[in-house]
Design an enzyme around this catalytic site. Structure first.
Site, PDB file in Angstrom:
ATOM      1  N   HIS A  19       0.838  -1.207   0.000  1.00  0.00           N
ATOM      2  CA  HIS A  19       0.000   0.000   0.000  1.00  0.00           C
ATOM      3  C   HIS A  19       0.876   1.261   0.000  1.00  0.00           C
ATOM      4  O   HIS A  19       0.592   2.217  -0.722  1.00  0.00           O
ATOM      5  CB  HIS A  19      -0.884   0.041   1.259  1.00  0.00           C
ATOM      6  CG  HIS A  19      -1.879  -1.073   1.370  1.00  0.00           C
ATOM      7  ND1 HIS A  19      -1.924  -1.918   2.454  1.00  0.00           N
ATOM      8  CD2 HIS A  19      -2.876  -1.478   0.544  1.00  0.00           C
ATOM      9  CE1 HIS A  19      -2.914  -2.791   2.298  1.00  0.00           C
ATOM     10  NE2 HIS A  19      -3.500  -2.545   1.142  1.00  0.00           N
ATOM     11  N   LYS A  43     -16.120  -7.878   5.526  1.00  0.00           N
ATOM     12  CA  LYS A  43     -14.836  -8.452   5.920  1.00  0.00           C
ATOM     13  C   LYS A  43     -14.668  -8.354   7.417  1.00  0.00           C
ATOM     14  O   LYS A  43     -14.903  -7.293   7.990  1.00  0.00           O
ATOM     15  CB  LYS A  43     -13.709  -7.656   5.265  1.00  0.00           C
ATOM     16  CG  LYS A  43     -13.218  -8.207   3.969  1.00  0.00           C
ATOM     17  CD  LYS A  43     -11.990  -7.433   3.531  1.00  0.00           C
ATOM     18  CE  LYS A  43     -11.359  -8.038   2.299  1.00  0.00           C
ATOM     19  NZ  LYS A  43     -10.225  -7.237   1.847  1.00  0.00           N
ATOM     20  N   ARG A  92      -2.377  -5.989  -8.141  1.00  0.00           N
ATOM     21  CA  ARG A  92      -1.233  -6.851  -7.850  1.00  0.00           C
ATOM     22  C   ARG A  92      -0.999  -7.872  -8.949  1.00  0.00           C
ATOM     23  O   ARG A  92       0.114  -8.216  -9.270  1.00  0.00           O
ATOM     24  CB  ARG A  92      -1.430  -7.566  -6.509  1.00  0.00           C
ATOM     25  CG  ARG A  92      -1.298  -6.641  -5.318  1.00  0.00           C
ATOM     26  CD  ARG A  92      -1.880  -7.267  -4.104  1.00  0.00           C
ATOM     27  NE  ARG A  92      -3.284  -7.579  -4.317  1.00  0.00           N
ATOM     28  CZ  ARG A  92      -4.002  -8.331  -3.521  1.00  0.00           C
ATOM     29  NH1 ARG A  92      -3.459  -8.892  -2.478  1.00  0.00           N
ATOM     30  NH2 ARG A  92      -5.272  -8.540  -3.783  1.00  0.00           N
ATOM     31  N   SER A 130      -3.055  -8.346   2.956  1.00  0.00           N
ATOM     32  CA  SER A 130      -3.183  -8.194   4.411  1.00  0.00           C
ATOM     33  C   SER A 130      -3.497  -9.554   5.055  1.00  0.00           C
ATOM     34  O   SER A 130      -3.016  -9.860   6.138  1.00  0.00           O
ATOM     35  CB  SER A 130      -4.266  -7.171   4.725  1.00  0.00           C
ATOM     36  OG  SER A 130      -3.884  -5.924   4.190  1.00  0.00           O
TER      37      SER A 130
HETATM   38  N1  COA Z   1      -0.116  -4.129  -2.019  1.00  0.00           N
HETATM   39  C1  COA Z   1      -0.385  -5.193  -1.263  1.00  0.00           C
HETATM   40  N2  COA Z   1      -1.635  -5.621  -1.007  1.00  0.00           N
HETATM   41  C2  COA Z   1      -2.652  -4.920  -1.538  1.00  0.00           C
HETATM   42  C3  COA Z   1      -2.431  -3.793  -2.340  1.00  0.00           C
HETATM   43  C4  COA Z   1      -1.097  -3.404  -2.570  1.00  0.00           C
HETATM   44  N3  COA Z   1      -0.803  -2.352  -3.330  1.00  0.00           N
HETATM   45  N4  COA Z   1      -3.630  -3.308  -2.738  1.00  0.00           N
HETATM   46  C5  COA Z   1      -4.562  -4.115  -2.200  1.00  0.00           C
HETATM   47  N5  COA Z   1      -3.974  -5.084  -1.468  1.00  0.00           N
HETATM   48  C6  COA Z   1      -4.637  -6.158  -0.742  1.00  0.00           C
HETATM   49  C7  COA Z   1      -5.201  -5.712   0.565  1.00  0.00           C
HETATM   50  O1  COA Z   1      -4.279  -5.828   1.609  1.00  0.00           O
HETATM   51  C8  COA Z   1      -6.378  -6.628   0.735  1.00  0.00           C
HETATM   52  O2  COA Z   1      -5.960  -7.849   1.267  1.00  0.00           O
HETATM   53  P1  COA Z   1      -6.972  -8.833   2.032  1.00  0.00           P
HETATM   54  O3  COA Z   1      -8.083  -9.163   1.078  1.00  0.00           O
HETATM   55  O4  COA Z   1      -6.104  -9.974   2.366  1.00  0.00           O
HETATM   56  O5  COA Z   1      -7.473  -8.041   3.227  1.00  0.00           O
HETATM   57  C9  COA Z   1      -6.840  -6.913  -0.673  1.00  0.00           C
HETATM   58  O6  COA Z   1      -5.757  -6.566  -1.506  1.00  0.00           O
HETATM   59  C10 COA Z   1      -8.050  -6.111  -1.038  1.00  0.00           C
HETATM   60  O7  COA Z   1      -7.731  -4.754  -1.013  1.00  0.00           O
HETATM   61  P2  COA Z   1      -8.494  -3.585  -0.276  1.00  0.00           P
HETATM   62  O8  COA Z   1      -7.875  -2.353  -0.828  1.00  0.00           O
HETATM   63  O9  COA Z   1      -8.476  -3.690   1.180  1.00  0.00           O
HETATM   64  O10 COA Z   1      -9.894  -3.716  -0.906  1.00  0.00           O
HETATM   65  P3  COA Z   1     -11.204  -4.277  -0.350  1.00  0.00           P
HETATM   66  O11 COA Z   1     -11.714  -5.116  -1.459  1.00  0.00           O
HETATM   67  O12 COA Z   1     -11.103  -4.883   0.968  1.00  0.00           O
HETATM   68  O13 COA Z   1     -12.026  -2.927  -0.191  1.00  0.00           O
HETATM   69  C11 COA Z   1     -13.124  -0.897  -0.941  1.00  0.00           C
HETATM   70  C12 COA Z   1     -12.408  -2.182  -1.287  1.00  0.00           C
HETATM   71  C13 COA Z   1     -13.012  -0.514   0.499  1.00  0.00           C
HETATM   72  C14 COA Z   1     -12.481   0.178  -1.766  1.00  0.00           C
HETATM   73  C15 COA Z   1     -14.602  -1.069  -1.373  1.00  0.00           C
HETATM   74  O14 COA Z   1     -15.151  -2.180  -0.703  1.00  0.00           O
HETATM   75  C16 COA Z   1     -15.438   0.161  -1.103  1.00  0.00           C
HETATM   76  O15 COA Z   1     -15.338   1.151  -1.789  1.00  0.00           O
HETATM   77  N6  COA Z   1     -16.317   0.086  -0.074  1.00  0.00           N
HETATM   78  C17 COA Z   1     -17.226   1.158   0.265  1.00  0.00           C
HETATM   79  C18 COA Z   1     -18.662   0.815  -0.133  1.00  0.00           C
HETATM   80  C19 COA Z   1     -18.907   1.112  -1.579  1.00  0.00           C
HETATM   81  O16 COA Z   1     -18.801   2.209  -2.068  1.00  0.00           O
HETATM   82  N7  COA Z   1     -19.305   0.055  -2.296  1.00  0.00           N
HETATM   83  C20 COA Z   1     -19.551   0.114  -3.696  1.00  0.00           C
HETATM   84  C21 COA Z   1     -18.306  -0.248  -4.441  1.00  0.00           C
HETATM   85  S1  COA Z   1     -18.743  -0.973  -5.963  1.00  0.00           S
END
Ligand code: COA
Length: 165
Positions: A19, A43, A92, A130
């Site tokens: 990140h 989650k 990724r 993560s």
């Molecule tokens: N390097 C290493 N790991 C990375 C990374 C990077 N550059 N970018 C992402 N990751 C990993 C994260 O650690 C995470 O790992 P995990 O699944 O083991 O926890 C995984 O990739 C997912 O990334 P994350 O950025 O945490 O995304 P998410 O899918 O959990 O959340 C949101 C995405 C929060 C942006 C999305 O759910 C959101 O916008 N929510 C708000 C509600 C909303 O508007 N919904 C409509 C959207 S369509």
């Protein structure tokens, strides 16, 4: 001219060097970058939103144009209030693409004045998530080099609490 503000949303459970690599590169492109912790109910999180904010704040303390925040509800609503025009996401591997593509398309249908910008995750971090960091740390494995030291310490504390509890 209006400030170029990007929001980097995510669960950050916890923040990793993957990140941080994206954040460091985004600083060069945007006037301001807001790292926004999502309250993601789908989650189960190891860390509370307050703990996540604390860890991210420490990790970005040397970057004056980066701020840290948290949001409930829709990302697009949050971004409108923050006057941000770009949502930043890291890719990724090709396996991330489908999910990210659908999310970007849905977000664009909610608000087409906001774009999603993808950056490729740095080559040293493309394999981490993560979840895997948490798994390795909870089994006593070394995560130094993958997360900042203060995050590694927090992970260690959580494992100790879990073992005691
Ligand atoms: N390097 C290493 N790991 C990375 C990374 C990077 N550059 N970018 C992402 N990751 C990993 C994260 O650690 C995470 O790992 P995990 O699944 O083991 O926890 C995984 O990739 C997912 O990334 P994350 O950025 O945490 O995304 P998410 O899918 O959990 O959340 C949101 C995405 C929060 C942006 C999305 O759910 C959101 O916008 N929510 C708000 C509600 C909303 O508007 N919904 C409509 C959207 S369509």
């Amino acid at each position: 001219m209006a400030e170029k503000i990007a929001v980097y949303p995510g669960s950050f459970d916890p923040i990793t060097y993957g990140h941080l690599d994206i954040i460091k590169r985004a600083i060069k492109v945007f006037d301001r970058v807001i790292v926004a912790v999502a309250h993601n109910y789908d989650k189960q999180s190891l860390f509370t939103p307050e703990e996540k904010i604390e860890m991210i704040t420490e990790a970005v303390k040397d970057y004056p144009t980066v701020s840290v925040d948290a949001f409930h509800g829709l990302l697009m609503e949050y971004m409108k209030k923050a006057k941000a025009t770009v949502a930043l996401r890291g890719l990724r591997a090709t396996s991330d693409f489908d999910y990210e593509y659908h999310m970007a398309a849905m977000n664009r249908s909610l608000d087409d004045s906001i774009d999603t910008l993808f950056m490729m995750t740095g080559k040293d971090y493309f394999f981490i998530s993560s979840r895997t960091i948490k798994e390795v740390a909870s089994l006593g494995g070394l995560v130094t080099g993958l997360v900042p030291d203060h995050v590694a310490l927090k992970l260690q504390e959580k494992s100790i609490h879990k073992q005691k509890g």
